[in-house]
Structure formats: structure tokens, C-alpha cells
Design a protein around this motif. Sequence first.
Motif, PDB file in Angstrom:
ATOM      1  N   ALA A 263       0.828  -1.207   0.000  1.00  0.00           N
ATOM      2  CA  ALA A 263       0.000   0.000   0.000  1.00  0.00           C
ATOM      3  C   ALA A 263       0.864   1.258   0.000  1.00  0.00           C
ATOM      4  O   ALA A 263       0.560   2.238  -0.691  1.00  0.00           O
ATOM      5  N   SER A 266       2.177   1.846  -3.472  1.00  0.00           N
ATOM      6  CA  SER A 266       1.151   2.459  -4.323  1.00  0.00           C
ATOM      7  C   SER A 266       1.030   3.946  -4.016  1.00  0.00           C
ATOM      8  O   SER A 266       0.938   4.778  -4.933  1.00  0.00           O
ATOM      9  N   ARG A 267       1.046   4.285  -2.738  1.00  0.00           N
ATOM     10  CA  ARG A 267       0.980   5.686  -2.340  1.00  0.00           C
ATOM     11  C   ARG A 267       2.163   6.474  -2.903  1.00  0.00           C
ATOM     12  O   ARG A 267       1.997   7.585  -3.422  1.00  0.00           O
ATOM     13  N   ASP A 269       3.899   5.766  -5.579  1.00  0.00           N
ATOM     14  CA  ASP A 269       3.717   5.920  -7.033  1.00  0.00           C
ATOM     15  C   ASP A 269       2.754   7.067  -7.346  1.00  0.00           C
ATOM     16  O   ASP A 269       2.983   7.861  -8.269  1.00  0.00           O
ATOM     17  N   GLN A 270       1.681   7.145  -6.584  1.00  0.00           N
ATOM     18  CA  GLN A 270       0.708   8.209  -6.811  1.00  0.00           C
ATOM     19  C   GLN A 270       1.333   9.575  -6.561  1.00  0.00           C
ATOM     20  O   GLN A 270       1.123  10.521  -7.340  1.00  0.00           O
ATOM     21  N   GLN A 276      -1.585   5.290 -12.633  1.00  0.00           N
ATOM     22  CA  GLN A 276      -2.030   3.922 -12.337  1.00  0.00           C
ATOM     23  C   GLN A 276      -3.260   3.524 -13.137  1.00  0.00           C
ATOM     24  O   GLN A 276      -3.551   2.338 -13.287  1.00  0.00           O
ATOM     25  N   ILE A 282      -2.633  -5.955 -11.385  1.00  0.00           N
ATOM     26  CA  ILE A 282      -1.473  -6.023 -10.506  1.00  0.00           C
ATOM     27  C   ILE A 282      -1.197  -7.485 -10.200  1.00  0.00           C
ATOM     28  O   ILE A 282      -2.126  -8.266  -9.938  1.00  0.00           O
ATOM     29  N   TYR A 296      -0.630  -3.381  -2.784  1.00  0.00           N
ATOM     30  CA  TYR A 296      -0.602  -2.344  -3.821  1.00  0.00           C
ATOM     31  C   TYR A 296      -1.971  -2.262  -4.510  1.00  0.00           C
ATOM     32  O   TYR A 296      -2.512  -1.158  -4.711  1.00  0.00           O
ATOM     33  N   ALA A 297      -2.513  -3.412  -4.869  1.00  0.00           N
ATOM     34  CA  ALA A 297      -3.793  -3.437  -5.582  1.00  0.00           C
ATOM     35  C   ALA A 297      -4.920  -2.877  -4.709  1.00  0.00           C
ATOM     36  O   ALA A 297      -5.759  -2.095  -5.178  1.00  0.00           O
ATOM     37  N   HIS A 299      -4.761  -0.731  -2.308  1.00  0.00           N
ATOM     38  CA  HIS A 299      -4.645   0.718  -2.135  1.00  0.00           C
ATOM     39  C   HIS A 299      -4.976   1.466  -3.419  1.00  0.00           C
ATOM     40  O   HIS A 299      -5.632   2.510  -3.401  1.00  0.00           O
ATOM     41  N   SER A 300      -4.535   0.927  -4.559  1.00  0.00           N
ATOM     42  CA  SER A 300      -4.712   1.626  -5.836  1.00  0.00           C
ATOM     43  C   SER A 300      -6.099   1.443  -6.426  1.00  0.00           C
ATOM     44  O   SER A 300      -6.540   2.240  -7.265  1.00  0.00           O
ATOM     45  N   ARG A 378       7.895  -3.351  -9.840  1.00  0.00           N
ATOM     46  CA  ARG A 378       8.142  -2.705  -8.562  1.00  0.00           C
ATOM     47  C   ARG A 378       8.859  -3.697  -7.647  1.00  0.00           C
ATOM     48  O   ARG A 378       8.510  -4.876  -7.613  1.00  0.00           O
TER      49      ARG A 378
END
Length: 475
Positions: A263, A266-267, A269-270, A276, A282, A296-297, A299-300, A378
Motif C-alpha cells: 500500500a 502504491s501511495r 507511485d501516486q 495507475q 497487478i 498495492y492493488a 490501495h490503488s 516494482r
Amino acid sequence: MGGFFGAAGHVNVLPDVFFGTDYHSHLGTRRGGLAAWDPEAGLQREIHNIENSPFRTRFERSLDEMSGTSAIGVISDTDPQPLLIRSNLGTYALCTVGVIQNAEELISQYLSFSGGHFEAMRGGHVNVTELTAAMIDQKSSFVEGIQFAQKMIVGTASILLLRDDGHLIAARDLKGRLPVLIGHGEDGYCVSFEDFAYQKLGYETICELGPGEIMEISPDGIRQLAAPQPVKRICSFLWTYYGYPTSSYEGVNVEAMRYRNGAIMSRNDQEAGFNQTEIDYIGGVPDSGTPHAIGYANHSGIHFARAFIKYTPTWSRSFMPASQKDRNKIAKMKQVPIHELIKDKNLLFVDDSIVRGTQLRETVEFLYANGARAVHMRSACPPIMYGCKYLNFSRATSDMELITRQVIQELEGEEGFRHLDEYADSTTERGQQMRRAICEKFHFASLEFQSLEGLVEAIGIDRCNLCTYCWDGKE
């Protein structure tokens, strides 16, 4: 790596030690061993090669051939163990987990004054557990001997010892890089690397040993023989890579940490502006990357999917064949694509770590060969800049085997090694250059690593208590 399990009780504890040791099989693939103590039979020991078959199948007969009210077991990624030792301290069984970087120096020192000898293995190699025993035996008690051995060893040594009175002595390594926990059950006590191993056998956690702490375990209780040291450096890779999902270390569960870690990635990356919305699915690669990918999935908001499946019923271990050519072939055969989830799709995969990148390159080529439009990568941990000298969690024998080091040398030569901190940081020009170069080598559409700050946040333990040497070179 490796792991051990031991128990002392008022009944035959060998079945518990058999299953408890088997639950450590994810930590090693070379040797397995059991030692037991029985009031009538005394000390018994059995060792098997487990490279081509799992621990359980090699030791099932041991349940009929051995018995004991005290026993220890070990999964070893190095030398055969446990060893039976007869010395001035008595007869005992010993197993160790860790690595001794100064083994040759210690061997020379011992031989120079003792007039003794070691059993030589292939190439003159000395079993590191025998070397540890030789250092322990230089003192007049087990506690003094263990402390002396751990002080002399450059590297890491967690020790489990079974005396000829049926008592166990467990010692966590001096910096606490590896976990050692003690459990209590209806018929006695146990010691283990993995808490879930004894929980499945009906034991409950009593305590987790501190760095350098030494504990005696008997059927009737436990007794502290040496207090913990003040400095702790538990290995961060326990959570990111080789820890089993159901395990908890320092009170932090592995699977839950990996979800948090994904998570945070993902944060990150944003916040860095990565789009995304273009990603279709993912996925995780290999299996230990999957929970990071799930985090990651989640969160995104992008769907998690398994674009390929590993076929493991017959070839559960890709290293089983004798030749490297056959091993490579089987590694490829194990990956079975799901075309509907690959063809014309933009995929993002999370790997637990990127060390050499050899298998990752083959996986990406496999995905493109099956129609993937783009493969983004990643890493669930920061760029690995230093080969581990404490646990040898990877097979790398030189820093230059690391893909990061190879790329830095190609970009800047030896001068680049003076700027490893910049290369690790994605916000610097050097950091961006390294990532672009790796993308070109492996045909990634994009690449990013978890930041060290993000990893520490996901673990939730003060950074001063974590070993982060392989990323930042700090001991």
C-alpha cells in the motif's frame, strides 16, 4: 539461511520436533537433521540431504527409529548438522544458524595452540558447526563458551544445544538479527525460529529472546543464563522476503507487513505522478511478492490477478535436476500463462526484491512472448547495494553480482560506488539513471523500488532496531 526447533518434555517430544522442524523448510534446502535424548538410549542423531526431497519424507522413518523426551531439529542451508560432540563440557548435540565470515582465521587460531584437528570436508572446508563447538569447548561452561564463540565470530550465530541430561540451551545471536522464541505446552517447553511452528503443535508463546540472550529449557521450565545485550539489529528481510507469511517477529506479522508495504508503494507511485489508471492488473512475482502486490492493488483500486501460475505438483523445486541447463528448463516449464490476463494488457508486478535479476528477466520475456503490451516492475524493498555478510540470505558471493552494482559500474565506473546513496534515491538524477538503465536491460515499461523510509514504516519498528545493511551499508 536455516532454522531450528527444539523441545523438552515429560513424554516423547520427537513427533513435535519432527513437525516443528519441518515447518522451517522454507528457510533452507540443503540439509536436515534431528538429534534426540532419551534416558535409556542417550543421544541419537540423524542427518539427511534434502536437496531433492523435502524434510518430511526423509525423516518419517526417524519417528520409529528414534525417541526422546528432549530433541532438536535443524533445517540447514550450509553444512550437515546437528553434530554430536564429546568434550570437556560433556557430550552434547549442537546446531547453528548464521554465517561465519572469519572461519579460516578462527580455524588457524584454534589449530595454532590446541594441537587438535578438524574433520575436513571437500576442499578442506570445515563444518561451521564443528568450528563453533571447538570455540565453545575452550571455556569451562556452556554459557561462557557460547558467549566466547559469538564474540569471536564475524557474522551471525544463533545456537541450539542439547545436553546429555536432556536440557536444551538456546542462544540468540549477539545483535538479534534472527528470531528465537520459546513456547509452553501441556507436556513441556519448546524453542523455535517460527512462532506458528509451535502454535500448530499446541504451544503458546512465553517470550522472544533478546540479542545475545541465553536460555536453558527443561521439561519443567526455563531459566535465563545470560541477559540480553542492549543493541538489536533484526534483519528486515524477515518481513520482505524469507519470513513465512504466518510468522510474527518482534510482534509484527509477515503477511500484514507485506500488505502495508504494498500500500505504501502504491501511495509513493501516486505521489510521484505515476498514472495507475493505465494498468489493467497487478500481480506478484514470485510467490513472496504476492502479498506486497495485494497491498498495492487494494490501495490503488486496480484488480489483482495471477497472469501466470507455477506448476509445482511434480517439480516443486526448480533446482532439483543436476545440470544447470535442466534447472533453467524446468524453471521455464513451471510458468504456465493465462492468456486472457496477459494478451494486450498493461501489467504491473511486484517482486519481493531484485538481486541479480536473472529469473526476473526470463519472466518478463515470457510475459511479452505471451502478448503483454507493457510490463511495469516494482521491488518491495530498496535497491540492494551490498551483499549480506550476516545471514547470506542471497547466493551472491560478490557485490558485483548485484544488478545495481553492475549497472552503476556501466554508468559511471568505480566513481559511481562513491554515490550509492544517490543511486538508491529515486529523486536524484543518478537514481533515475540507474532505474532507466535497468528498465532497458530487462525491458520494463517502468521500475521503482520501495524506499527505505517506506519499508521501515511498513514494518513499524524503530529503524535503530533493524538491520538495513544490504541497502545502506550501515551495520
